[in-house]
Scaffold this motif. Sequence first.
Motif, PDB file in Angstrom:
ATOM      1  N   GLY A 189       1.624  -2.628  11.210  1.00  0.00           N
ATOM      2  CA  GLY A 189       2.280  -3.103  10.013  1.00  0.00           C
ATOM      3  C   GLY A 189       3.552  -3.307  10.221  1.00  0.00           C
ATOM      4  N   ALA A 190       4.386  -2.694  11.137  1.00  0.00           N
ATOM      5  CA  ALA A 190       5.792  -3.088  11.527  1.00  0.00           C
ATOM      6  C   ALA A 190       5.877  -4.321  11.946  1.00  0.00           C
ATOM      7  CB  ALA A 190       6.538  -2.011  12.439  1.00  0.00           C
ATOM      8  N   ALA A 191       5.041  -4.793  12.671  1.00  0.00           N
ATOM      9  CA  ALA A 191       4.888  -6.301  13.339  1.00  0.00           C
ATOM     10  C   ALA A 191       4.418  -7.431  12.385  1.00  0.00           C
ATOM     11  CB  ALA A 191       4.059  -6.321  14.592  1.00  0.00           C
ATOM     12  N   ARG A 192       3.980  -6.920  11.176  1.00  0.00           N
ATOM     13  CA  ARG A 192       3.631  -7.792  10.156  1.00  0.00           C
ATOM     14  C   ARG A 192       2.194  -8.515  10.419  1.00  0.00           C
ATOM     15  NH1 ARG A 192       9.046 -10.768   7.651  1.00  0.00           N
ATOM     16  NH2 ARG A 192      10.151  -9.007   7.401  1.00  0.00           N
ATOM     17  N   ALA A 193       1.511  -7.730  11.097  1.00  0.00           N
ATOM     18  CA  ALA A 193       0.023  -8.364  11.538  1.00  0.00           C
ATOM     19  C   ALA A 193      -0.775  -8.741  10.376  1.00  0.00           C
ATOM     20  CB  ALA A 193      -0.516  -7.251  12.462  1.00  0.00           C
ATOM     21  N   PRO A 194      -1.568  -9.852  10.571  1.00  0.00           N
ATOM     22  CA  PRO A 194      -2.201 -10.093   9.436  1.00  0.00           C
ATOM     23  C   PRO A 194      -3.355  -9.237   9.167  1.00  0.00           C
ATOM     24  CG  PRO A 194      -2.976 -11.258  11.546  1.00  0.00           C
ATOM     25  CD  PRO A 194      -1.566 -10.530  11.523  1.00  0.00           C
ATOM     26  N   PHE A 195      -4.244  -9.271   8.237  1.00  0.00           N
ATOM     27  CA  PHE A 195      -4.981  -8.315   7.840  1.00  0.00           C
ATOM     28  C   PHE A 195      -6.149  -8.185   8.675  1.00  0.00           C
ATOM     29  CE2 PHE A 195      -9.081  -6.876   5.633  1.00  0.00           C
ATOM     30  CZ  PHE A 195      -8.524  -5.601   5.530  1.00  0.00           C
ATOM     31  N   ASP A 196      -6.485  -9.084   9.279  1.00  0.00           N
ATOM     32  CA  ASP A 196      -7.875  -9.336  10.182  1.00  0.00           C
ATOM     33  C   ASP A 196      -7.323  -8.285  11.421  1.00  0.00           C
ATOM     34  OD1 ASP A 196      -5.958 -11.085  11.452  1.00  0.00           O
ATOM     35  OD2 ASP A 196      -7.594 -12.617  11.873  1.00  0.00           O
ATOM     36  N   ALA A 197      -6.209  -8.332  11.888  1.00  0.00           N
ATOM     37  CA  ALA A 197      -5.840  -7.227  13.066  1.00  0.00           C
ATOM     38  C   ALA A 197      -5.919  -5.884  12.702  1.00  0.00           C
ATOM     39  CB  ALA A 197      -4.238  -7.815  13.352  1.00  0.00           C
TER      40      ALA A 197
END
Length: 297
Positions: free
Chosen positions: A79-87
């Motif tokens: 979440g902190a890395a702004r990962a996309p939802f699929d991650a």
Amino acid sequence: MVNAQAARAPRTPWTAASPAACAIGRAATLALYDELALSPKPGLVTLTDRGSHDDMDARTFMRSLIALRNYFRTIAALGAARAPFDALERCGIDAEARMLTATGGVNTHRGAIFTIGLLCASAGALVAANRRIDAGRLRAELLERWGDALVARAVRPSHLPGGQAARRLGLRSASAEASLGFPVLFDTAAPALRDALRRGMPADAARLDTLFHVIGVLDDANLAHRGGLEGLRFAQRAAQAFLAAGGSSTSDGLARAQAIGRQFVARRLSPGGAADMLAAACWLQRIGASGSPGRVT
């Protein structure tokens, strides 16, 4: 709440070992234990009771908790890395596989992996942006960052028994609940727990009343799968009647909760979705995001 040192946005990339990720994840593990340790709890596993389950007990849940510890830290870092939802979804699928390995194929925490995992990711995103964690910001961050993906997920056909029951009976599924920003959590469970603690209720009594508040309003797919629409409505009426009679604050509150538990067991009802919402509310309280006293260090 996440302490001031941990909450400062790091100058180096977040990892699951970052102080704030560890604090967020630790709160999740402790919140799941809060839910497990609560007793009585109608139809659900406690430290001393299997509830309506023949295939799991407290030891099964503890094995699952241990297997999931790293997951909550990892998804906070995503979440902190702004990962996309699929991650996030892949991370949750991996966590579910570890859970099933640890429990011998028994589903103990699938709902919590989804619900609390998303909350941890939202908390990670807030902390990394140097923003204070509170309920409103968590909900807004979840919807702003991953809302569209959650809406798309909610319309996908489910292969899980609860999701299939929800679709068949026209109920709001767990995925649909997430796509709306977890209204039962933020509008019912978290306020109920916060207000009970502010009134000075003991933690166990506050959590028990919170659980009944959730059972009373949630389209719990676990109840629908096990008891059909009639079983779900029976559970909702029982929870509403318990609270209308004074809940845990009355002299016979514990006895009435135990009697409801016996009725749930007789019908093989288990409000697993409500248990996930209770654990999520405990997580909010532990990180200080619900307005209740709480601190993670």
